[in-house]
Design a protein around this motif. Structure first.
Motif, PDB file in Angstrom:
ATOM      1  N   ASN A 126     -10.725  -3.239   2.467  1.00  0.00           N
ATOM      2  CA  ASN A 126     -10.873  -2.858   1.056  1.00  0.00           C
ATOM      3  C   ASN A 126     -11.519  -3.558   0.022  1.00  0.00           C
ATOM      4  OD1 ASN A 126     -10.280  -0.165   1.609  1.00  0.00           O
ATOM      5  ND2 ASN A 126      -8.091  -0.401   1.119  1.00  0.00           N
ATOM      6  N   LEU A 127     -11.045  -4.963   0.099  1.00  0.00           N
ATOM      7  CA  LEU A 127     -11.527  -6.291  -0.625  1.00  0.00           C
ATOM      8  C   LEU A 127     -12.850  -6.381  -0.482  1.00  0.00           C
ATOM      9  CD1 LEU A 127      -8.413  -8.604  -0.695  1.00  0.00           C
ATOM     10  CD2 LEU A 127      -9.311  -7.193  -2.532  1.00  0.00           C
ATOM     11  N   MET A 185       0.868  -1.171   0.059  1.00  0.00           N
ATOM     12  CA  MET A 185       0.097   0.151   0.063  1.00  0.00           C
ATOM     13  C   MET A 185       0.930   1.222  -0.058  1.00  0.00           C
ATOM     14  SD  MET A 185      -2.890   1.161   2.727  1.00  0.00           S
ATOM     15  CE  MET A 185      -3.928  -0.365   2.397  1.00  0.00           C
ATOM     16  N   THR A 214      -2.211   5.861  -0.975  1.00  0.00           N
ATOM     17  CA  THR A 214      -3.187   5.157  -0.702  1.00  0.00           C
ATOM     18  C   THR A 214      -3.543   5.171   0.851  1.00  0.00           C
ATOM     19  OG1 THR A 214      -2.791   3.641  -2.572  1.00  0.00           O
ATOM     20  CG2 THR A 214      -4.221   2.935  -0.912  1.00  0.00           C
ATOM     21  N   THR A 259      -6.417  -3.817   3.719  1.00  0.00           N
ATOM     22  CA  THR A 259      -6.522  -4.604   2.367  1.00  0.00           C
ATOM     23  C   THR A 259      -7.416  -5.368   2.301  1.00  0.00           C
ATOM     24  OG1 THR A 259      -4.052  -4.317   2.006  1.00  0.00           O
ATOM     25  CG2 THR A 259      -5.384  -5.915   0.705  1.00  0.00           C
ATOM     26  N   LYS A 287      -1.885  -2.653   7.786  1.00  0.00           N
ATOM     27  CA  LYS A 287      -2.045  -2.527   6.218  1.00  0.00           C
ATOM     28  C   LYS A 287      -2.747  -4.024   5.802  1.00  0.00           C
ATOM     29  CE  LYS A 287       2.198  -0.230   4.996  1.00  0.00           C
ATOM     30  NZ  LYS A 287       3.513  -0.437   4.283  1.00  0.00           N
ATOM     31  N   THR A 288      -2.554  -5.209   6.469  1.00  0.00           N
ATOM     32  CA  THR A 288      -3.256  -6.317   5.948  1.00  0.00           C
ATOM     33  C   THR A 288      -4.759  -6.114   6.328  1.00  0.00           C
ATOM     34  OG1 THR A 288      -1.331  -7.657   6.734  1.00  0.00           O
ATOM     35  CG2 THR A 288      -3.503  -8.867   6.423  1.00  0.00           C
TER      36      THR A 288
END
Length: 470
Positions: free
Chosen positions: A130-131, A1, A5, A127, A123-124
């Protein structure tokens, strides 16, 4: 990322320890995130509702309500229930971790805090978040697409229905136009010679009477004066001739009048040049329809004569489209005749379950009545083979027919349904049972415009109930 972002993501840190709070705040800010802070559970809930962060780092051990309780409240709130929560705690017991997951947490960060570990886990889960959002958006798009497809299917179905309606209406208009033209032509061609015959019958009767009077005078004065005259009188049976000739002319006049009535019934069947509603005698419409079907009712080789029994009630004249109503009678009667021609018929049962006379004869029964001064009901029943429930359900569908290919269009009863239900605000129903015949019930309201049920006195002066065979 990337940092760019990261800058689009908001993270809420909840911790009562200023040292931990400052460390994580500085590290995540440097990483490009927008960071919010709260010192206890109550303020964390307020911040989450107002700011809608993308992720929450939540300390477990805090004054007031602890982290587990705070997470439970966040997950119970519709505004914050979808925000991922990562617990920060020095507790490492499995039971504590299970408790955290049970109340809605997605991960654990163990104290003392390691900034690199925090950044990696943040971050994980961002992500994953967001997914998840992308998946939800795709699902929403898919649902909307399915809804649009269903709407398109409904629109296509409605268009098909309208096309079928248009087709049946065109078929009806063409059929009625053809019948009307035929009837008009027949009536015109019959009327010319009929008028000539009928008008001359009166003169013929008058001239015959004068000649007979002259013969009588001659016979009284000179009857026996010549043997040849006497012989001719005996040969032609003058006395019988004088008596029979006037009767013969009278019968010819009655026949001519009957032909006039037939022409009138033919014209009444289609009501030529009458496109608007008008007061009509339903019984006249039924009689004219039966007249057109006389050739189908007569006995044929291997087939019995079809008997028509009429039970006419005291009906007022009905404001309707007479030609269209007659078309309904025609369609139903033709179907009944087709069924009866397939066999000799079964017994028709009266309402009191008593069989009609001559039950072995193929029979059509027509009964009319007024119900509660609101509806005219015409019941047309036959003692044919009857119909299955599946056939009854599909009977009024366009192009559905039980007849062999080439023997029917499957539109007659569909057109009849439209005429009665859509154009006259009535009801067309069928009741049938295998082996016990079929009854169609046509129900038409006396008041179709909703202006009250007031009938003129002259519309009610019809014959009382009568039963007669045709």
């Amino acid at each position: 990322m990337t940092k760019q972002t990261n800058g689009t993501s908001k993270i809420l840190i909840v911790d009562d320890n200023p040292t931990n709070l400052g460390l994580i705040f500085e590290y995540l800010t440097d990483a490009g995130f927008k960071v919010l802070v709260a010192l206890d559970g109550e303020s964390a809930i307020e911040q989450a509702e107002y700011s809608q962060p993308d992720l929450i780092l939540l300390d477990v051990m805090m004054p007031g309500i602890d982290g587990f309780k705070t997470c439970s409240l966040l997950k119970a709130n519709i505004l914050t229930q979808d925000i991922p929560v990562i617990f920060m705690t020095a507790l490492c017991d499995t039971a504590d971790k299970v408790t955290g997951f049970n109340v809605g947490g997605v991960d654990y960060i163990t104290k003392p805090i390691q900034p690199t570990e925090v950044l990696c886990r943040v971050k994980t889960h961002l992500t994953l978040r967001n997914l998840q959002k992308q998946l939800e958006e795709q699902n929403e798009d898919l649902l909307q697409s399915q809804a649009k497809e269903r709407q398109r299917a409904l629109e296509l179905e409605e268009t098909l229905y309208k096309l079928q309606q248009t087709q049946t209406q065109l078929f009806q208009a063409d059929k009625m136009s053809s019948i009307g033209q035929m009837v008009a032509g027949v009536a015109h061609e019959i009327n010319n010679p009929l008028n000539f015959i009928y008008s001359n019958l009166c003169l013929a009767n008058e001239y015959t009477q004068q000649l007979l009077e002259l013969v009588k005078i001659y016979h009284n004065n000179y009857g026996n004066s010549h043997p040849e005259v006497t012989e001719k009188i005996e040969e032609i049976d003058l006395e019988f001739l004088e008596e029979d000739l006037p009767q013969m002319l009278k019968s010819m006049k009655v026949g001519a009048e009957r032909i006039c009535q037939i022409v009138l019934l033919l014209r009444n069947f289609c009501h030529i040049d009458e496109a608007h509603r008008k007061l009509a005698d339903i019984h006249e419409g039924i009689d004219s329809t039966i007249l057109l079907l006389q050739h189908r009712l007569k006995a044929k080789a291997g087939k019995s004569r079809i008997q028509v029994i009429k039970e006419y009630g005291n009906l007022p004249k009905l404001r309707c489209h007479p030609g269209q109503i007659n078309q309904v009678f025609m369609n139903i009667l033709v179907n009944a005749i087709d069924v009866l021609e397939e066999g000799d018929g079964e017994t028709i049962q009266e309402p009191n379950n008593l069989p009609l006379p001559s039950c072995s004869i193929p029979t059509i029964k027509i009964k009319t009545e007024v119900i509660e001064n609101e509806f005219v009901i015409i019941r047309i029943s036959d003692n044919g083979s009857g119909m299955t429930e599946d056939v009854q359900r599909r009977l009024f569908d366009a192009f559905f027919t039980t007849k062999p290919v080439g023997s029917g269009t499957g539109l007659g009863l569909t057109i009849s349904y439209q005429i009665i239900v859509e154009k006259h605000k009535g009801k067309l129903s069928v009741n049938s049972e295998i082996g016990k015949g079929t009854e169609f019930a046509i129900e038409i309201p006396l008041n179709q415009e909703g202006k009250g049920r007031q009938n003129k006195a002259e519309d009610l002066t019809l014959p009382s109930l009568k039963t007669r065979g045709f």
